[in-house]
Design an enzyme around this catalytic site. Sequence first.
Site, PDB file in Angstrom:
ATOM      1  N   ILE A  71      13.923  63.466  10.008  1.00  0.00           N
ATOM      2  CA  ILE A  71      14.956  63.473   8.781  1.00  0.00           C
ATOM      3  C   ILE A  71      16.205  64.367   9.007  1.00  0.00           C
ATOM      4  CG2 ILE A  71      12.987  63.152   7.104  1.00  0.00           C
ATOM      5  CD1 ILE A  71      12.975  66.386   6.730  1.00  0.00           C
ATOM      6  N   GLY A  74      20.832  67.926  14.912  1.00  0.00           N
ATOM      7  CA  GLY A  74      21.987  68.555  15.244  1.00  0.00           C
ATOM      8  C   GLY A  74      22.005  68.986  16.614  1.00  0.00           C
ATOM      9  N   TYR A  76      21.277  71.615  17.809  1.00  0.00           N
ATOM     10  CA  TYR A  76      20.148  72.534  18.284  1.00  0.00           C
ATOM     11  C   TYR A  76      18.980  71.677  18.588  1.00  0.00           C
ATOM     12  CZ  TYR A  76      19.207  71.218  13.337  1.00  0.00           C
ATOM     13  OH  TYR A  76      19.091  70.537  12.196  1.00  0.00           O
ATOM     14  N   LYS A  78      16.328  68.676  16.316  1.00  0.00           N
ATOM     15  CA  LYS A  78      16.026  67.833  15.278  1.00  0.00           C
ATOM     16  C   LYS A  78      15.047  68.197  14.104  1.00  0.00           C
ATOM     17  CE  LYS A  78      12.832  64.986  18.140  1.00  0.00           C
ATOM     18  NZ  LYS A  78      12.810  63.690  18.513  1.00  0.00           N
ATOM     19  N   VAL A  79      14.955  67.621  13.029  1.00  0.00           N
ATOM     20  CA  VAL A  79      13.740  68.047  12.053  1.00  0.00           C
ATOM     21  C   VAL A  79      12.967  66.755  11.552  1.00  0.00           C
ATOM     22  CG1 VAL A  79      13.737  68.938   9.693  1.00  0.00           C
ATOM     23  CG2 VAL A  79      15.749  69.574  11.220  1.00  0.00           C
ATOM     24  N   LYS A  94      11.518  72.213  12.103  1.00  0.00           N
ATOM     25  CA  LYS A  94      12.912  72.335  12.895  1.00  0.00           C
ATOM     26  C   LYS A  94      12.657  72.648  14.165  1.00  0.00           C
ATOM     27  CE  LYS A  94      17.347  74.800  12.500  1.00  0.00           C
ATOM     28  NZ  LYS A  94      18.053  75.972  11.965  1.00  0.00           N
ATOM     29  N   ASP A 189      27.803  79.506   7.987  1.00  0.00           N
ATOM     30  CA  ASP A 189      27.880  78.145   8.204  1.00  0.00           C
ATOM     31  C   ASP A 189      27.620  77.257   6.784  1.00  0.00           C
ATOM     32  OD1 ASP A 189      28.560  75.791   9.418  1.00  0.00           O
ATOM     33  OD2 ASP A 189      26.518  75.332  10.367  1.00  0.00           O
ATOM     34  N   LYS A 191      28.203  74.939   4.048  1.00  0.00           N
ATOM     35  CA  LYS A 191      28.744  73.530   3.805  1.00  0.00           C
ATOM     36  C   LYS A 191      27.662  72.610   2.981  1.00  0.00           C
ATOM     37  CE  LYS A 191      27.342  72.240   8.467  1.00  0.00           C
ATOM     38  NZ  LYS A 191      27.745  71.696   9.853  1.00  0.00           N
ATOM     39  N   ASN A 194      24.082  71.737   4.439  1.00  0.00           N
ATOM     40  CA  ASN A 194      23.193  73.072   4.476  1.00  0.00           C
ATOM     41  C   ASN A 194      22.827  73.546   3.142  1.00  0.00           C
ATOM     42  OD1 ASN A 194      23.365  73.155   7.352  1.00  0.00           O
ATOM     43  ND2 ASN A 194      24.860  74.696   7.423  1.00  0.00           N
TER      44      ASN A 194
END
Length: 373
Positions: A71, A74, A76, A78-79, A94, A189, A191, A194
């Site tokens: 879903i 990024g 880092y 994935k989720v 995460k 961060d 935005k 997020n």
Amino acid sequence: MEENGRVQLKKERKGFCRKLRDWFNWKRRARKQEGKNFIGDNVPVEKDIERVYCSDMVEAKLKNYSMINVIGQGAYGKVLLAESKATKELYALKVIQKNPLKPQKTFDRFRIEKKILETSRNNPFIVKFHSSFETPSKYIFALEYVNGGDLRRYMKKTGKLSEDSVKFYLSEIIVGLNFLHSMGIAHRDLKPENVLLDKDGHIRITDFGLSKIGLNGNKKTRSLCGTPAYLAPEMIGCKGYGFSVDFYALGIIMYEMLTGNEAFVYAREQRRTLCQRLFGKRKTVGITDISEEASAVLKGFLQKNPKKRLGCHPQSGFQQMVSMPFFKAIDWELLKAKKVIPPYKPPLSGRTDISNFNSKFRAQEPILTSESK
């Protein structure tokens, strides 16, 4: 290290090695005084972080979850949406890939994010933390599954929002930020991507991978991090900053909600590189069709001087925001109790509905093993 290339005699080499050893020991003591570990130390494992190194144990831990869909993704990792086989509860896993070149830095970021999530566990506007564990190649958080998608997707779908809608989302974000700041945490961060929407339309602030802790009192930091379009002037200038950067980012989000457009325009050639995007001349796009009350809040958040920025006063920042005429109709106690009806309720066909997430993520295979990326 530069001296190493000039060392010729055996006596000189011994002297150089002694200096290097003394420096190493001094650096280790300094890091320990700061509560950190230096490379070469035996890194103590927090009791509530489960480290899993045996491959059989890793697979057994991962088999506790049924992977449903990807879903999010990024830099880092994935989720994934996953279901606990024991409780049938849905979680967002995460997955953070370890950096083999900077293992200590990756561990520190994981530890800080975990601490923030645990601290914020009971806040209604911050994504809830369930558990975490570690494998040889990754760190994994099991978080609350917030299934309404993010604020960016909603904004793209709707275009510009009404002032009443903007007022609602800003108010819930402000309450969440106020809690984080009271705990000495700067998000750094903030935005629309997020800011998640739950099944009822309330917001959840997420992704604390770049957050800074310990900013109590007048403490400041100087790191340049985050998403270019949302960076405050004091961060771009590498000046000392605190919570002020979150309120500037909130001003950018407010602008985008009110207009449906980016807050700044750049020359076409300036969009090509990150450095040009950060340090190139930024021209604010003006708005004329908003109320004076909304304009006052927007200008307050986008003040270049953080000392004059709305919300940035150390003692009265929150009260300064809630007393603005734009927020006059908000009952803050009802808002904190989530008794204010959201302007939008995400459409959902079932508990595993993932239609509110980006289709390019949903098309990926939901595979998570001890060595998968």
